[in-house]
Design an enzyme around this catalytic site. Structure first.
Site, mmCIF file in Angstrom:
data_model
loop_
_atom_site.group_PDB
_atom_site.id
_atom_site.type_symbol
_atom_site.label_atom_id
_atom_site.label_comp_id
_atom_site.label_asym_id
_atom_site.label_seq_id
_atom_site.Cartn_x
_atom_site.Cartn_y
_atom_site.Cartn_z
ATOM 1 N N GLY A 83 -57.719 -110.246 7.449
ATOM 2 C CA GLY A 83 -58.038 -108.879 7.869
ATOM 3 C C GLY A 83 -59.481 -108.544 7.500
ATOM 4 N N LYS B 192 -50.693 -115.632 7.264
ATOM 5 C CA LYS B 192 -49.307 -116.127 7.322
ATOM 6 C C LYS B 192 -48.732 -116.096 8.727
ATOM 7 C CE LYS B 192 -47.122 -111.995 5.371
ATOM 8 N NZ LYS B 192 -46.165 -111.589 4.335
ATOM 9 N N TRP C 245 -54.432 -102.558 13.230
ATOM 10 C CA TRP C 245 -53.667 -101.360 13.581
ATOM 11 C C TRP C 245 -54.381 -100.063 13.214
ATOM 12 C CZ3 TRP C 245 -47.688 -101.855 12.795
ATOM 13 C CH2 TRP C 245 -47.253 -103.050 13.361
ATOM 14 N N ALA C 246 -55.492 -100.176 12.496
ATOM 15 C CA ALA C 246 -56.161 -98.961 12.022
ATOM 16 C C ALA C 246 -56.643 -98.133 13.210
ATOM 17 C CB ALA C 246 -57.325 -99.329 11.113
ATOM 18 N N GLY D 213 -57.862 -94.291 12.968
ATOM 19 C CA GLY D 213 -58.829 -93.210 12.757
ATOM 20 C C GLY D 213 -60.271 -93.646 12.632
ATOM 21 N N GLU E 292 -61.137 -85.973 9.271
ATOM 22 C CA GLU E 292 -59.747 -86.222 8.867
ATOM 23 C C GLU E 292 -59.438 -85.415 7.611
ATOM 24 O OE1 GLU E 292 -59.516 -90.511 8.586
ATOM 25 O OE2 GLU E 292 -59.027 -90.693 10.709
ATOM 26 N N HIS F 260 -47.886 -91.442 5.243
ATOM 27 C CA HIS F 260 -48.702 -90.763 6.262
ATOM 28 C C HIS F 260 -47.843 -89.650 6.855
ATOM 29 C CE1 HIS F 260 -51.269 -90.007 9.693
ATOM 30 N NE2 HIS F 260 -52.157 -90.865 9.212
ATOM 31 N N ARG G 53 -53.322 -85.900 2.499
ATOM 32 C CA ARG G 53 -52.077 -86.446 3.030
ATOM 33 C C ARG G 53 -50.829 -86.164 2.218
ATOM 34 N NH1 ARG G 53 -53.985 -92.265 5.109
ATOM 35 N NH2 ARG G 53 -55.178 -91.254 6.712
ATOM 36 N N HIS H 289 -47.324 -95.648 4.378
ATOM 37 C CA HIS H 289 -48.528 -95.998 5.133
ATOM 38 C C HIS H 289 -49.492 -96.900 4.362
ATOM 39 C CE1 HIS H 289 -51.743 -95.471 8.028
ATOM 40 N NE2 HIS H 289 -52.550 -94.982 7.105
ATOM 41 N N ARG I 31 -55.137 -92.034 -1.744
ATOM 42 C CA ARG I 31 -56.330 -92.463 -0.998
ATOM 43 C C ARG I 31 -56.768 -91.406 0.000
ATOM 44 N NH1 ARG I 31 -57.127 -95.213 4.110
ATOM 45 N NH2 ARG I 31 -54.876 -95.128 4.389
ATOM 46 N N SER J 164 -60.145 -96.815 3.328
ATOM 47 C CA SER J 164 -59.581 -98.131 3.054
ATOM 48 C C SER J 164 -60.347 -99.262 3.731
ATOM 49 C CB SER J 164 -58.130 -98.168 3.501
ATOM 50 O OG SER J 164 -57.673 -99.482 3.477
HETATM 51 P P1 FAD Z 1 -54.737 -106.726 6.267
HETATM 52 O O1 FAD Z 1 -55.655 -106.342 7.339
HETATM 53 O O2 FAD Z 1 -53.419 -106.100 6.163
HETATM 54 O O3 FAD Z 1 -54.619 -108.294 6.305
HETATM 55 C C1 FAD Z 1 -53.731 -108.977 5.457
HETATM 56 C C2 FAD Z 1 -53.869 -110.460 5.727
HETATM 57 O O4 FAD Z 1 -53.215 -111.193 4.710
HETATM 58 C C3 FAD Z 1 -53.240 -110.903 7.044
HETATM 59 O O5 FAD Z 1 -54.084 -111.848 7.656
HETATM 60 C C4 FAD Z 1 -51.962 -111.605 6.599
HETATM 61 O O6 FAD Z 1 -51.521 -112.616 7.468
HETATM 62 C C5 FAD Z 1 -52.415 -112.205 5.285
HETATM 63 N N1 FAD Z 1 -51.331 -112.517 4.359
HETATM 64 C C6 FAD Z 1 -50.501 -111.668 3.717
HETATM 65 N N2 FAD Z 1 -49.641 -112.358 2.956
HETATM 66 C C7 FAD Z 1 -49.938 -113.668 3.118
HETATM 67 C C8 FAD Z 1 -49.394 -114.869 2.626
HETATM 68 N N3 FAD Z 1 -48.337 -114.902 1.793
HETATM 69 N N4 FAD Z 1 -49.948 -116.042 3.015
HETATM 70 C C9 FAD Z 1 -50.992 -116.062 3.878
HETATM 71 N N5 FAD Z 1 -51.554 -114.954 4.381
HETATM 72 C C10 FAD Z 1 -51.018 -113.774 3.999
HETATM 73 N N6 FAD Z 1 -57.599 -97.386 6.949
HETATM 74 C C11 FAD Z 1 -58.775 -96.794 7.238
HETATM 75 O O7 FAD Z 1 -59.707 -96.829 6.434
HETATM 76 N N7 FAD Z 1 -58.944 -96.146 8.427
HETATM 77 C C12 FAD Z 1 -57.952 -96.073 9.355
HETATM 78 O O8 FAD Z 1 -58.140 -95.509 10.424
HETATM 79 C C13 FAD Z 1 -56.701 -96.664 9.062
HETATM 80 N N8 FAD Z 1 -55.671 -96.585 9.944
HETATM 81 C C14 FAD Z 1 -54.516 -97.254 9.674
HETATM 82 C C15 FAD Z 1 -53.485 -97.249 10.609
HETATM 83 C C16 FAD Z 1 -52.325 -97.958 10.385
HETATM 84 C C17 FAD Z 1 -51.225 -97.962 11.405
HETATM 85 C C18 FAD Z 1 -52.169 -98.684 9.169
HETATM 86 C C19 FAD Z 1 -50.925 -99.459 8.883
HETATM 87 C C20 FAD Z 1 -53.185 -98.671 8.226
HETATM 88 C C21 FAD Z 1 -54.351 -97.966 8.463
HETATM 89 N N9 FAD Z 1 -55.398 -97.971 7.544
HETATM 90 C C22 FAD Z 1 -56.572 -97.343 7.834
HETATM 91 C C23 FAD Z 1 -55.336 -98.808 6.355
HETATM 92 C C24 FAD Z 1 -56.104 -100.103 6.618
HETATM 93 O O9 FAD Z 1 -55.890 -100.511 7.954
HETATM 94 C C25 FAD Z 1 -55.665 -101.222 5.700
HETATM 95 O O10 FAD Z 1 -55.618 -100.776 4.382
HETATM 96 C C26 FAD Z 1 -56.672 -102.372 5.774
HETATM 97 O O11 FAD Z 1 -56.844 -102.780 7.108
HETATM 98 C C27 FAD Z 1 -56.180 -103.534 4.944
HETATM 99 O O12 FAD Z 1 -57.022 -104.630 5.213
HETATM 100 P P2 FAD Z 1 -56.863 -105.945 4.354
HETATM 101 O O13 FAD Z 1 -57.921 -106.864 4.808
HETATM 102 O O14 FAD Z 1 -56.756 -105.613 2.928
HETATM 103 O O15 FAD Z 1 -55.423 -106.512 4.791
HETATM 104 C C1 SIN Z 2 -55.253 -92.410 10.543
HETATM 105 O O1 SIN Z 2 -55.906 -92.739 11.537
HETATM 106 O O2 SIN Z 2 -54.639 -91.350 10.410
HETATM 107 C C2 SIN Z 2 -55.189 -93.373 9.431
HETATM 108 C C3 SIN Z 2 -56.427 -93.254 8.653
HETATM 109 C C4 SIN Z 2 -56.250 -93.931 7.345
HETATM 110 O O3 SIN Z 2 -55.170 -94.432 7.024
HETATM 111 O O4 SIN Z 2 -57.220 -93.948 6.597
#
Ligand code: FAD
Ligand code: SIN
Length: 530
Positions: A13, A34, A44-45, A47, A112, A236, A287, A348, A383, A388
């Protein structure tokens, strides 16, 4: 088979790919995921990302908003660092090709909850997808980055996995299950960076993707790292209420652009706004406040949902700002330019996690972490929206920088024993895994949700103790599968959440308990030590 590389990154991610791109000029990097590379929360983010980019706004205001939302538990030093690095992080994402929305010559900034100023840069209502695409494209092109989807990390390698057993707590890589070969492999590196995202799937209703099972938190915990603030699970306020599509988020930016929360028709106050009764910022309160207010109204009036209404705004404006939500809901028979959206709160975001310092270092030498898997001190007890993705970029870069700078001090990789499967057989009771998974998610939702009591937390604790024992026995006797790996982690993080919630004898931020409704005068982190 095994992979030997300089740096192993678990997660593709925003956090993992940022770290990879920042290391690849000087080091060989393998990034595992994974499932598919883009299947994490980043894609999926909706906003956007918060950054101070406009005259009239200031770092101080962004810091202050973050600390107000965090209810006194943020580390000011960390908040300042992240906020100050935000404009640079946005610039670098633009260099990678992220097409942030513009307004004339400037970036378009949306608003927001909890933000005192417009400061959210976005790509319509699908910001995360655009960021994931840009990072993945850049990583795929880089000759020093190897992308390995379908590789499920099981456990971190420490001295006790070495052929010459040692008690060293340093981390040298991990064992992972290869979905293609269905075998467990050894992956080694001088540094390992966990970027595995959150643990939202511990709850029945969550906006998080299927893989958010807290794997990184559980693995780091088992490897001896501290984990903190796990009681602060963010709910959320506005997840779509729909019996077919259970986890579709309606971005906070809808409220930022004027969306109003109303009671549905047919009840006292039906068709009227209710948030002004709960907070002076009404729909734009942080939130936790909005989610608790909705939960309160749903329980008080016996509702299935409340309404989020943006239909008073110009239809072209709504379609232009929220094209994905508009299309998705139209497909479900809801025209958001003409009618309100039924919404409920859902889990969330995981505010707690593996304790890291400003360089992304965990307690174990050689092990770093970045993104939602961590507790960095940025979010505190709640948060602030859109902080994030920002944390992922800033800490992904910081961890990469530290690995490169500290290279000569990182632990050497010893010979590691292969995975031992001699004492296990294939399971003949796969159904047990699905049943246990469902059980955990249901009682976590009912007993460890938005409003808590000590009695309910104790109930959850007893159930976890029993299930943990069952999962342990199952894991010892049967060949691992991705579902079993995730279940083992889910029960571990559920335990960490409940233990942390029981330890906090006050209400603060996202942790609200009827037994201790007030905040204590002094704010302290909940730190669990293995
Ligand atoms: P992720 O993007 O979740 O990636 C996790 C990675 O780890 C994936 O590749 C997965 O396959 C891998 N992984 C996990 N476990 C294992 C394992 N055992 N072995 C190998 N690989 C593994 N935040 C904002 O700031 N703004 C927004 O607008 C926003 N909107 C959101 C909307 C939604 C619907 C959601 C769910 C969250 C939102 N967030 C938002 C929060 C934000 O998207 C996440 O906190 C952030 O993207 C997390 O990124 P990351 O790189 O930490 O992990
Ligand atoms: C959202 O778009 O409402 C999510 C934003 C966030 O989780 O930071």
């Amino acid at each position: 088979m095994s992979i030997e590389t300089d740096v192993l990154i678990v997660g593709s991610g925003a956090a993992g790919l940022t770290a990879a791109l920042n290391l690849a000029e000087t080091h060989k990097v393998a990034v595992i995921a994974k499932g598919a590379l883009g299947a994490g929360a980043t894609s999926w983010a909706q906003g956007g990302i918060a950054a101070v980019l406009e005259e009239g706004d200031s770092f101080e205001a962004h810091v202050n908003d973050t600390m107000v939302a965090g209810a006194g538990l943020n580390d000011r030093h960390v908040v300042e660092r992240v906020v100050e690095r935000a404009p640079g992080a946005i610039a670098r994402l633009m260099e990678l090709g992220v097409p942030f929305a513009t307004d004339g010559n400037a970036l378009h900034l949306t608003r927001e909850g909890g933000h005192s100023h417009r400061r959210i840069v976005h790509v319509a209502d699908a910001t995360g997808y655009a960021i994931q695409q840009a990072l993945e494209t850049a990583a795929a092109k880089h000759p020093n980055i190897r992308l390995v989807p379908g590789m499920v990390a099981i456990d971190l390698l420490t001295g006790r996995h070495a052929t010459s057993f040692s008690t060293s707590g340093a981390v040298h890589g991990l064992y992972a299950y290869n979905r293609q070969s269905k075998r467990v492999e050894r992956l080694t590196g001088r540094a390992t960076i966990l970027a595995t995202g959150g643990a939202g799937r511990a709850y029945l209703y969550s906006t998080a993707p299927r893989g958010a099972t807290g794997d990184g938190i559980a693995m780091a915990w088992r490897a001896g790292c501290r984990v903190s603030n796990m009681e602060f699970m963010q709910f959320h306020p506005t997840c779509l209420y729909n019996l077919q599509l259970k986890n579709f988020l309606i971005t906070e930016a809808v409220r930022g652009e004027g969306g109003q929360l109303k009671l549905p028709p047919g009840v006292e106050g039906g068709g009227k706004r209710f948030m002004p009764r709960f907070d002076k910022a009404a729909e734009l309160a942080p939130r936790d406040i909005v989610a608790r207010a909705i939960d309160h109204e749903i329980k008080r009036l016996g509702l299935d949902y409340v309404h989020l209404d943006i239909s008073h705004r110009d239809a072209d404006f709504v379609r232009a700002h929220f094209p994905n939500i508009y299309d998705k809901l139209l497909g479900l028979g809801i025209d958001i330019t003409r009618e309100p959206i039924p919404v409920v709160p859902a889990q969330h975001y995981t505010c707690g996690g593996v304790v890291v310092d400003l360089d992304g270092r965990t307690d174990a030498p050689g092990l770093y972490a970045a993104g939602e898997v961590t507790e960095s001190g940025l979010h505190g007890a709640n948060r602030l929206a859109s902080n994030s993705l920002l944390e992922c970029v800033v800490f992904g870069e910081a961890a990469a920088r530290h690995v490169a700078a500290d290279w000569s001090h990182l632990p050497d990789v010893p010979q590691v024993r292969p995975w031992d499967e001699s004492r296990v057989t294939d399971s003949d009771e796969e159904v047990v895994i699905a049943q246990t998974w469902g059980e955990i998610r249901r009682f976590m939702w009912n007993y460890v949700g938005i409003v808590r009591t000590t009695k309910r937390l104790e109930r959850a604790k007893h159930r976890i103790a029993m299930l943990r024992q069952e999962v342990r026995e199952y894991y010892a006797h049967f060949r691992v599968t991705p579902d079993l790996i995730e279940l083992r982690n889910l029960v571990e993080v559920a335990d960490l959440i409940v233990r942390s919630a029981l330890a906090r004898q006050e209400s603060r931020g996202l942790h609200y308990t009827l037994d201790y409704p007030d905040a204590l005068p002094e704010a302290n982190d909940t730190v669990l030590i293995p």
